[in-house]
Design an enzyme around this catalytic site. Structure first.
Site, short mmCIF file in Angstrom:
data_model
loop_
_atom_site.label_atom_id
_atom_site.label_comp_id
_atom_site.label_asym_id
_atom_site.label_seq_id
_atom_site.Cartn_x
_atom_site.Cartn_y
_atom_site.Cartn_z
N PHE A 55 0.82 -1.22 0.00
CA PHE A 55 0.00 0.00 0.00
C PHE A 55 0.85 1.26 0.00
O PHE A 55 0.40 2.33 0.40
CB PHE A 55 -0.97 -0.01 1.19
CG PHE A 55 -1.61 -1.35 1.44
CD1 PHE A 55 -2.46 -1.89 0.48
CD2 PHE A 55 -1.34 -2.09 2.57
CE1 PHE A 55 -3.03 -3.15 0.67
CE2 PHE A 55 -1.90 -3.34 2.77
CZ PHE A 55 -2.75 -3.87 1.81
N THR A 95 -9.90 -10.69 -9.92
CA THR A 95 -8.91 -9.98 -9.12
C THR A 95 -9.16 -8.47 -9.12
O THR A 95 -8.87 -7.79 -8.15
CB THR A 95 -7.48 -10.29 -9.59
OG1 THR A 95 -7.36 -9.98 -10.98
CG2 THR A 95 -7.14 -11.75 -9.37
N GLY A 102 -5.05 1.89 -14.29
CA GLY A 102 -4.76 1.31 -12.97
C GLY A 102 -6.00 1.19 -12.11
O GLY A 102 -6.92 2.01 -12.20
N GLY A 151 -5.56 -0.11 -8.62
CA GLY A 151 -5.14 -0.45 -7.26
C GLY A 151 -5.48 0.60 -6.23
O GLY A 151 -5.61 0.29 -5.04
N GLU A 152 -5.58 1.84 -6.63
CA GLU A 152 -5.74 2.90 -5.64
C GLU A 152 -7.09 3.59 -5.69
O GLU A 152 -7.51 4.21 -4.73
CB GLU A 152 -4.59 3.92 -5.80
CG GLU A 152 -3.27 3.26 -5.44
CD GLU A 152 -2.06 4.09 -5.77
OE1 GLU A 152 -1.70 4.94 -4.96
OE2 GLU A 152 -1.46 3.87 -6.84
#
Lengths: 181, 781, 328
Positions: B282, B673, B740, B742-743
């Site tokens: 993270f 995922t 992206g 992930g964030e």
């Protein structure tokens, strides 16, 4: 000192200060059980002792001499992965995988508690003989296992499928294996 | 518009319908002037399918080996002692008892530590990985409360920990700045992030605001946050002659290798850093003092070292997200159009770090307005260097922005979704570049429909027993980045098995699985014929698992390597092949070989090409082009977030009953995922909204929540079933059409929760986390 | 962790014998003591494992329960008689810690657990009169959101973290003790001290004295009891405020009541003033509120925990209303 870990007898000298967790990880080489906080605040180190889930980081190994310890390495058998391990993969019940062994062992111990009628903080009727394995019940009982990646939904889905109200509905064998039942 | 369930079902159906479409070898068409990645057009291959994690079987059996789980012969265990003053010097040092304790191999302090250069701070070099630029145990200086001041090596962890408790240190303390107010009083300076000033001025926003028909002008506060990955930072370190090997938990293997080489004054190829599995990062799993201390102690003792930070140690020496104090003001016309947008405020950082929490970044491209004023100012404080934490800037900046919009909508009596759509910009509102792909309105419409937004009632109107119930929404956004340095190697063997190698990282994002899908599809191979190798600084390329950019960086490097591979294969195929005479752009991967795109019968398997050329294997390496796409387009991922909050009218306890995230992040590479990434970000956002705060004692500069019992991340019972859906509209200007993921999940979530709480209670809390005491003070119930 | 010797006691007498020979500390499930030893806050040179002591729950002739000190917390909460006749105790235990910890922790250990004050835990970097008497308290002016509002002293504002003990205090539980001078009994409400000048001295236990059992009196009306815990996380967090209560109503009047609070004081806080105000009063929200206010009139807020006064009042009222509603 003798320990029985995943059905295997282990003889080893031990410093009384050594936790069951460090015995597993550093002396026996069973690194599947994880150290997340070493202070009883995360659940990553959960193992089963005589079928009951405990935190191996707060357990002095000397107190567990001769007891039956089951770790994540002992969940699968000749027939393959434990149904819960398969369900974790199917439901994406993990990301980094670090809290996973603790979640798995905890869930198996939790399922046995539920089956024998142990109530929880969210159980409405304390006198009920049987307790419905609702998602809320599962989530409360699993709350001692923290996950930071945020796989909570997948974890509860997997547990629900194997042990919960939807047990057996997705084609998994719902029977718990003998060794941890 | 597709949703997870649809995607899963579609994938099931498609798995049976074998499709035979070759993936062409295109030039870098997704960069300016070209055509999109041809992979985007192929909708029936591996990409997008909900493939289960390829490392799943290892992880569920506890067989994935993490950094602290490598066993080396003669290994010693480290224990680190932390300073108890904030600033000053070590005056006295008594290590005799510790040295004499059983099992002790070494006590290391500044007096005997090997000489090393200071930590290279992030940004000081393209490969620098350090959280600050301080020397590591080189002198008697103390720079923060919790700084490592001594390290014990012993034969067992128990011995090392005990010996550490026998070290006696006396300090001479000096005046330090440890409170936010004192730091601000010392003066603030303009913030800079990655070389750019954190400042935007367009028009005279203050004057426009003053005369606006409607306005909000409020201050929002967010506290320090800790990453709290469940795996504590750890490394197993050894010197093999002059070669340093570090089994690390890092999201930057090559950066870490370079940085360690730099510090120890050795060549980069003399340091190998592996990071096969990372137990959550993270943003925190970069280079901190523990790897350096481990390597230094291993050198001094001439024995391998395992160094695992205690949980307290993680809080003491690994920085987190810094606090912010943000003013957000919006002026609007009567029709709802924004005329002024002001986002200014202050954050804190240390004198030795280069990371001001850039809370205005999402505001720069969020909404259309006539005038803008944005600025991040920085005050300096003596503490552990703050650092990147999931969506640095956006996670807390969107809290202010998206609450302010909700407040304005409330004042104007407009639905907050309609107010957002009313101010949807046609191009980047502050830079002027076109958006590469922006479908936030579609995401909102679909999300609102599915969530039942229309059932929302006025603030404080809905009560069920003790519980006040409310709905809220917010926008999340995170930019598309692609960092330079991506290089990939693709090797293909005569057995038809391909291996793609990148010095990248799998921390649970699904990188290894998703890129196995991508590589298999480009090459026309089944998934089990493809391996993706990662997590080792000896592999090609410079990749950072950060900024939600690793997938783009890998994808671009794979495209380049794939093209080079096809060029070489065509050369090897020669004149006896059905492919004879074809150019790279005329062929593509299909069924374990290459085929002519418009004439698939002209096909030869990779195995056949290699066999005829008498080659066991072909291996090529190529670099991705420079990431110029970001200069031509305004590139971002988006989300429309919906929350149902329940607030107990008696106690002020908050429970999140429902949450839905509707995402627009380009093409989704793996439905399973990706859903987990979205949910994971949202759940960290629930923590940000409701419970998380790193307690920093402003009297002493000491972190007082140095445990997972004190720092409350969400537990299972805090997390509702989270619904996620996505547009799946490919971005034509990115590799694979993907951005992206992930964030973005954490962005906007804090505001969605706060807005739902407002709708439930009629009380607005602008100070995170929204704990029950704040709601009681606001007068609920 | 400081080195120590380890011995397992076969029974209470054996434990006492080992303790007199070696000194040291009794070890139950280890969920608190092992943690404190790792932090070097506790440095016993000998540990005597007392988990082999009585782990049975016996029903007494008078209808009370005798719970062995080595009974695991889970087993107490699971016991049919506890669930049926002392539901507040089952609920209190089930709201504490996690399933794993409840499986390990013993009744005796739970009673003797120490505060979770962050300054107490910060052995290296903070001042604490509980760890080092006389050095000062960093919590009083520091992060004290979790800290005491009742019965605190200028030397210590820590709270007792147990949920179980709050219910035991409400139920007039008695601790059975065994020491060098023989057996004695102590009401649980008297076992823990308020901090006063010596917050390091936490209980009335004499050196070497062992808790062997906890006795719950037979009061049929305790079946109408509950426990409510308010915390920062939905689960797995210590209490900000907790309330254990039992209510007996005859007609429209409260004929008897037990009320104890957690998260407010250095010990499980038996709300005697509130109980006195309630006895004989009508079972109405207004009287519940007056009683709560009577108890909390002496509350002294610190810089960050003032909310606890209102929260305690609200929670007491809600719990009593719930019980009154159940009875009605």
């Amino acid at each position: 000192m003798r320990f029985v870990i995943n059905d295997t007898d282990i003889e080893t000298d031990i410093d009384p200060r050594t936790s069951l967790l460090d015995l597993l990880r550093e002396q026996i080489g069973l690194t599947g059980t994880k150290k997340g906080c070493n202070q009883g605040a995360c659940g990553a180190c959960t193992v089963l002792v005589d079928g009951e889930r405990i935190l191996s980081c707060l357990a002095l190994a000397v107190q567990y001499e001769g007891r039956q310890v089951t770790t994540v390495e002992g969940l699968a058998d000749q027939a393959g992965l434990h149904p819960l391990q398969k369900a974790f993969i199917e439901h994406d019940g993990f990301q980094c995988g670090y809290c996973t062994p603790g979640q798995l062992c905890s869930a198996i111990g939790m399922a046995a508690e539920l089956q024998r009628g142990l109530p929880s903080h969210v159980t409405g009727d304390l006198s009920a003989m049987a307790i419905r394995a609702t998602r809320e019940e599962l989530a409360e009982r699993m709350s001692g296992n923290l996950c930071r990646c945020g796989a909570h939904n997948g974890i509860i889905d997997a547990i629900d499928e194997v042990f919960g109200e939807r047990r057996g509905q997705q084609g998994y064998d719902a029977e718990m294996p003998e060794k941890v039942a | 518009m597709s949703i997870v369930k649809d995607a899963a079902e579609a994938a099931k159906g498609l798995a049976q319908a074998v499709t035979k479409k070759a993936i062409e070898v295109a030039p870098d068409g997704w960069v300016p002037g070209g055509t999109p990645d041809p992979l985007i057009r192929n909708q029936h291959g591996h990409v997008g399918k909900p493939v289960s994690r390829i490392d799943g079987p290892l992880k569920v059996q506890g067989a994935a080996r993490f950094a602290a789980e490598f066993t080396l012969y003669g290994m010693t265990y480290a224990s680190v002692l932390f300073s108890t003053i904030t600033k000053g010097r070590i005056a006295t040092l008594d290590t005799a008892d510790a040295e004499a304790a059983p099992g002790v191999v070494l006590v290391m302090t500044y007096r005997n530590a090997p000489r090393m250069r200071p930590m290279p701070a992030f940004g000081s070099n393209r490969m620098a990985a350090g959280g600050d630029d301080l020397p590591v145990m080189q002198d008697d200086r103390v720079h923060w409360n919790g700084q490592p001041v001594a390290l014990v090596l012993a034969d067992t962890q128990e011995q090392a920990d005990h010996a550490k408790s026998l070290i006696r240190i006396g300090y001479e303390a000096e005046a330090a700045t440890t409170s936010f107010e004192a730091a601000k009083a010392d003066g603030t300076e303009p913030g800079q992030f990655q070389g750019d000033p954190l400042q935007v001025t367009i028009g005279d926003a203050e004057t426009v605001l003053a005369s606006a028909a409607f306005k909000v002008d409020e201050t929002y506060r967010t506290p320090r946050h800790s990453h709290a990955a469940i795996e504590p930072h750890a490394a197993t370190v050894m010197w093999d002659g002059d070669m340093l090997v570090v089994h690390d938990a890092t999201q930057a293997v090559t950066h870490t290798a370079w940085s360690l080489a730099h510090m120890f004054g050795i060549e980069q190829d003399k340091v190998r850093v592996t990071s096969p599995y990372v137990g959550g990062g993270f943003g925190s799993k970069t280079l901190w003092q523990h790897q350096v201390l481990g390597a230094a102690a291993a050198k001094l003792a001439d024995r391998p070292v395992r160094i695992v930070l205690s949980r307290e140690g993680v809080f003491r020496i690994v920085g987190g997200r810094s606090l912010t104090e943000q003013r957000f003001a919006i002026g609007a016309e009567k029709d709802g159009c924004f005329t002024a947008m002001i986002h200014t405020g202050t954050t804190i950082m240390t004198p030795h770090s280069a990371m001001p929490e850039p809370f205005i970044v999402a505001t720069r491209s969020g909404y259309a307005a006539d005038s803008f004023k944005m600025e991040v100012r920085v005050a300096r404080i003596d503490m552990v260097a703050n650092t990147f934490m999931r969506a640095p800037g956006e996670a807390v900046g969107t809290f202010a922005m998206e609450c302010a919009i909700d407040e304005l909508a409330d004042r104007m009596g407009i639905d907050p979704i309609e107010l957002r759509i009313k101010n949807e910009p046609e191009k980047d509102p502050t830079v002027g570049t076109p958006f590469s792909s922006r479908n936030i309105v579609e995401a909102y419409r679909a999300g609102a429909e599915r969530f039942g937004w229309a059932r929302r009632q006025p603030p404080g109107a809905r009560r069920e027993g003790e519980w006040l119930v409310g709905l809220g929404c917010a926008t999340g956004t995170y930019p598309y980045y692609r960092m330079p340095g991506g290089v990939a190697r693709i090797s293909i063997g005569r057995d038809g098995h391909a291996c793609a190698s990148v010095a990248a990282h799998e921390m649970g994002m699904g990188t290894a699985t998703a890129h196995t899908q991508v590589v298999a599809e480009r090459l026309g191979l089944p998934l089990d014929q493809v391996t993706v190798e990662y997590g080792d600084s000896r592999l090609p390329g410079l990749f950072l698992a950060g900024g939600s950019q690793q997938s783009a960086a890998i994808g671009a490097a794979i495209i380049a390597a794939h093209r080079a591979l096809v060029v070489e294969l065509l050369k090897l195929a020669g004149n006896d092949s059905p492919l004879a005479g074809l150019k790279p752009e005329e062929v593509g991967g299909l069924d374990g070989g290459l085929a002519k795109l418009d004439e698939p019968a002209r096909w030869e398997s990779y195995a056949s090409i290699l066999a005829r050329a008498q080659r066991a294997e072909l291996s090529v390496e190529a670099a991705a082009p420079a990431p110029i796409e970001n200069q031509h387009w305004s590139m971002h991922s988006y989300s429309a977030l919906f929350c149902e909050a329940r607030v107990n009218a008696v106690t002020g306890e908050v429970r999140i009953a429902r949450f839905l995230g509707s995402f627009d992040c380009g093409r989704i590479l793996n439905a399973k995922t990706a859903a987990s990434q979205f949910r994971g970000g949202i759940i960290m956002g629930l923590g940000l909204a409701l419970t998380e705060e790193t307690a920093f004692d402003e009297r002493t500069g000491r972190v007082m929540s140095a445990s997972l019992a004190e720092y409350h991340i969400p537990a299972h019972l805090d997390v509702p079933a989270i619904d996620v859906m996505w547009t799946n509209i490919p971005d034509p200007h990115t590799p694979m059409g993907a951005r992206g993921i992930g964030e973005i999940g954490i962005t906007g979530t804090g505001a969605a929760v706060a807005n739902a709480i407002y709708n439930a209670t009629g009380r607005r809390i602008r100070d995170l986390p929204i704990t029950l005491d704040k709601l009681l003070s606001a007068g609920i119930g | 962790m400081t080195p120590f010797s380890f011995a397992r006691a076969t029974d209470a007498d054996d434990a006492l014998r080992l303790a007199s020979a070696r000194g040291g500390r009794y070890l139950g499930g280890g969920t608190n003591l092992v943690d404190l030893m790792r932090e070097t806050i506790e440095r016993p040179t000998a540990l005597i494992d007392v988990t082999g002591l009585s782990s049975t729950i016996g029903e007494r002739d008078d209808g009370g329960l005798l719970i062995g000190a080595a009974v695991r917390n889970t087993a107490v909460a699971e016991h049919a008689a506890v669930r049926a006749r002392y539901p507040a105790l089952a609920r209190a235990i089930l709201s504490g810690a996690s399933g794993q910890i409840r499986n390990m922790a013993t009744v005796g250990g739970n009673i003797l657990q120490r505060t979770r004050c962050a300054y107490f835990y910060d052995n290296a970097g903070s001042r604490c009169n509980k760890r080092n008497p006389g050095e000062g308290c960093d919590a009083i002016e520091g992060f004290n959101r979790m800290h005491a509002i009742l019965g605190a002293s200028p030397s210590c504002v820590a709270t007792h973290p147990s949920d179980m003990c709050v219910a035991l205090a409400a139920f007039d539980a008695t601790a059975h003790l065994l020491g060098a001078d023989g057996e004695r009994r102590l009401p649980l409400t008297e076992l823990h001290h308020l901090p006063n000048g010596r917050p390091d001295d936490e209980t009335l236990l004499k050196p070497g004295e062992l808790i062997t059992a906890v006795e719950l009196p037979a009061e049929r009306w305790f079946a109408r009891s509950t426990y409510r815990k308010v915390r920062d996380r939905a689960s797995y967090a210590f209490a900000l405020i907790s309330v254990a209560a039992a209510l007996k109503i005859d007609g429209d009047r409260i004929s008897d009541v037990r009320l104890a609070l957690g998260g407010v004081a250095h010990k499980p806080w038996r709300a005697h003033k509130a109980e006195a105000a309630l006895r004989g009063a009508p079972a109405t929200a207004e009287h519940f509120r007056d009683a709560a206010r009577a108890e909390l009139a002496g509350a002294v807020p610190l810089s960050h925990n003032g909310f606890k006064i209102e929260l305690a009042e609200r929670t007491i009222v809600a719990v009593l209303q719930e019980l009154a509603g159940e009875i009605a």
